[in-house]
Write an enzyme that holds these catalytic residues in place. Structure first.
Site, short mmCIF file in Angstrom:
data_model
loop_
_atom_site.label_atom_id
_atom_site.label_comp_id
_atom_site.label_asym_id
_atom_site.label_seq_id
_atom_site.Cartn_x
_atom_site.Cartn_y
_atom_site.Cartn_z
N SER A 196 38.77 24.50 37.23
CA SER A 196 38.83 23.67 38.43
C SER A 196 38.12 22.34 38.17
O SER A 196 38.51 21.60 37.28
CB SER A 196 38.22 24.43 39.62
OG SER A 196 38.51 23.81 40.84
N GLU A 322 47.72 29.88 42.33
CA GLU A 322 46.42 29.23 42.52
C GLU A 322 45.87 29.33 43.96
O GLU A 322 44.78 29.86 44.17
CB GLU A 322 46.52 27.76 42.09
CG GLU A 322 46.78 27.55 40.60
CD GLU A 322 45.53 27.62 39.76
OE1 GLU A 322 44.43 27.81 40.32
OE2 GLU A 322 45.65 27.47 38.53
N HIS A 428 43.29 31.13 41.97
CA HIS A 428 42.48 30.07 41.39
C HIS A 428 41.15 30.63 40.91
O HIS A 428 40.44 31.31 41.64
CB HIS A 428 42.24 29.00 42.44
CG HIS A 428 41.55 27.77 41.93
ND1 HIS A 428 42.07 26.98 40.93
CD2 HIS A 428 40.37 27.19 42.28
CE1 HIS A 428 41.27 25.96 40.70
NE2 HIS A 428 40.21 26.07 41.49
#
Length: 518
Positions: A196, A322, A428
């Site tokens: 991320s 995600e 995610h």
């Protein structure tokens, strides 16, 4: 420094003292892994040092008790501001006590450019260091306004250098270069990897001249290719922040002396009002890295395409679902599954992750052919992934491959896991605990025990950890647990679909045909 104690010999599992440029440090051990937490690599960054480039930590005479994590950078949480401005600390997990030159894997935490720390449960390096015989490092650095607020056009002088938070990362990598051999690591074989916001930071490090030579491989996980903002936009944001605090140019220096909490609260208020800087490809809100002409000369994608860090092999990827990590627990999943086709269409046309506008019907039809059996909500998650995370991964992969100086390897993690509530999806940051071997802990991003009762989770974790370590060791992810993984080319778009039975597919999902050229 608040979190740096003095070793007094009373600690359990004493493993002796290691000499570093920060002074003598004493850690602990766990099952043959030596652990050192909270080692300072930079001086405190509050007061007169706030917003300025970091300075290396000056060794004191006391032995540093490296048994506990140091503070994270000040940030807002559920209970207000937490952390401290003596946050330039790092953690090391090193196997055994011999002098072997092991690959070094430096983890950069997620949270955009605004939140997070390197002390999360899923980023503990004990398991990865033990099973893959690597040295693992995590770290804290300045984030949010303390790391990325730009004052160069207002205060001038030393403040003309922006991107303090990224300069912290460079200082930490310099510390690793100078000290990691004492922990059994090879300073000539350093891999940076992050999820991320950590992946976005890696995109910037690939483009920053001062980072050259400090790392030798890079793994970008679900966070490719954040752009930077330009100086006028950065200065305009700083002026909005000053106004929110009741200040103007003549009183800007008060930012150096006021507590951090009011600054953080003003940033949060601007974000809520939709007044974040433009650009940045979703860096988490608030101040962002900028092209300051000193530390960063051009946008990361352009720099990489032009050959910046060209000799560095890169692995780039994302997960299949995600944003499903945002649908936590059985009620969240029920909400997703209950979404109507009309609700999905409206969100995709002008939503938080993609804004497809009048292309919505065409793009939905494309992915409906790819996944004909998904509910509207589940398909929406796949489309949002394709148009945001994977779109940016594709852009960075194409930029890197176009330089033709080092191989690029692209993946999509499709392993969904599951809980007692049923399949969860490949959400995610769910790849982090698999790589690190901490899948029984909470994931940093979802705060959910994502892999409880998941079939084959131990096998999947072994595959992920071995693959990341193989790439760190050789610059190629190939290993006995995977089929051959060819380097990515813009023509064939070779992509490894990472699962218990991993396999390579050329141009999976045909994203460019749906979304347009990356």
């Amino acid at each position: 420094m608040a979190a740096i104690g003095v070793a007094n010999g009373a600690m359990g599992s004493d493993i002796g003292i290691v000499e570093t440029t920060s002074g003598k440090v004493r850690g602990t051990s766990d099952g043959g892994v030596r652990i050192f937490k909270g080692i300072p690599y930079g001086e405190p960054t509050g007061g007169a040092a706030r917003f300025l480039p970091p300075k290396p930590y000056r060794a004191r005479s006391a032995v540093i008790d490296a048994a506990n994590y140091g503070p994270g950078c000040p940030q807002l949480g559920a209970r207000g501001a937490t952390g401290g401005e003596d946050c330039l600390v790092l953690n090391i997990w090193a196997p055994a006590t011999d002098a072997a030159k092991r690959p070094v894997m430096v983890y950069l935490h997620g949270g955009g450019f605004r939140t997070g720390s390197g002390s999360g449960a899923s980023s503990d390096g004990t398991h990865l260091a033990r099973t893959e015989d690597v040295v693992v490092v995590s770290l804290n650095h300045r984030i949010g306004p303390l790391g990325y607020l730009y004052l160069g056009d207002i205060l001038g002088g030393d403040y003309a250098v922006g991107n303090a938070g990224n300069l912290d990362l460079i200082l930490a990598l310099q510390w690793v270069r100078d000290n990691i051999a004492a922990f059994g690591g090879d300073p000539g074989c350093v891999t940076i990897y992050g999820v991320s916001g950590g992946g976005k930071k890696i995109s910037h490090l690939l483009a920053m001249p001062a980072a050259k030579g400090l790392f030798h491989r890079a793994i970008v996980m679900s966070g490719a290719l954040s752009t930077a903002i330009e100086r006028p936009a950065a200065t305009a944001y700083t002026e909005r922040l000053l106004a929110k605090l009741g200040l103007d140019h003549s009183r800007a220096r008060e930012l150096l002396t006021m507590p951090a909490a009011p600054i953080l609260e003003a940033v949060a208020a601007l974000s809520k009002a939709g007044q974040d800087p433009e650009g940045g490809y979703g860096g988490g809100g608030g101040p962002q890295p900028l092209v300051d002409g000193v530390t960063l000369l051009q946008h990361p994608g352009a720099a990489v395409a032009a050959g910046a860090s060209g000799a560095i092999p890169v692995m780039i990827g994302s997960t299949l679902d995600e944003p499903i990590a945002g649908y936590q627990g059985p009620e969240g999943l029920k909400q997703l599954e209950a979404m109507s086709a009309a609700e999905v269409h409206a969100r995709l046309a002008d939503g938080p992750f993609v804004k497809l506008g009048d292309r919505t019907d065409t793009i939905l039809a494309h992915y409906r052919k790819v996944w004909p059996d998904l509910s509207p909500g589940a398909l929406m998650v796949r489309v949002e992934t394709a148009g945001s995370w994977r779109y940016l991964s594709n852009k960075l992969a194409d930029a890197k491959a176009s330089a033709k100086a080092a191989p690029t390897f692209v993946y999509v993690m499709t392993y969904a896991g599951g809980t007692t509530d049923g399949p969860r999806g490949a959400g995610h940051a769910t790849d982090v605990p698999l790589v690190m071997g901490n899948y029984a802990n909470l994931t940093e991003m979802s705060r959910t025990p994502w892999f409880a009762d998941s079939p084959h989770v131990a096998e999947m974790s072994r595959i992920m950890g071995r693959t990341w370590a193989s790439f760190a060791r050789h610059g190629k992810p190939d290993n006995a647990l995977l089929p051959r993984w060819p380097a990515y080319t813009a023509k064939k778009r070779e992509t490894m679909l990472l699962d218990v039975k991993a396999h390579v597919v050329d141009n999976p999902f045909h994203d460019r045909e749906a979304m347009g050229a990356a």
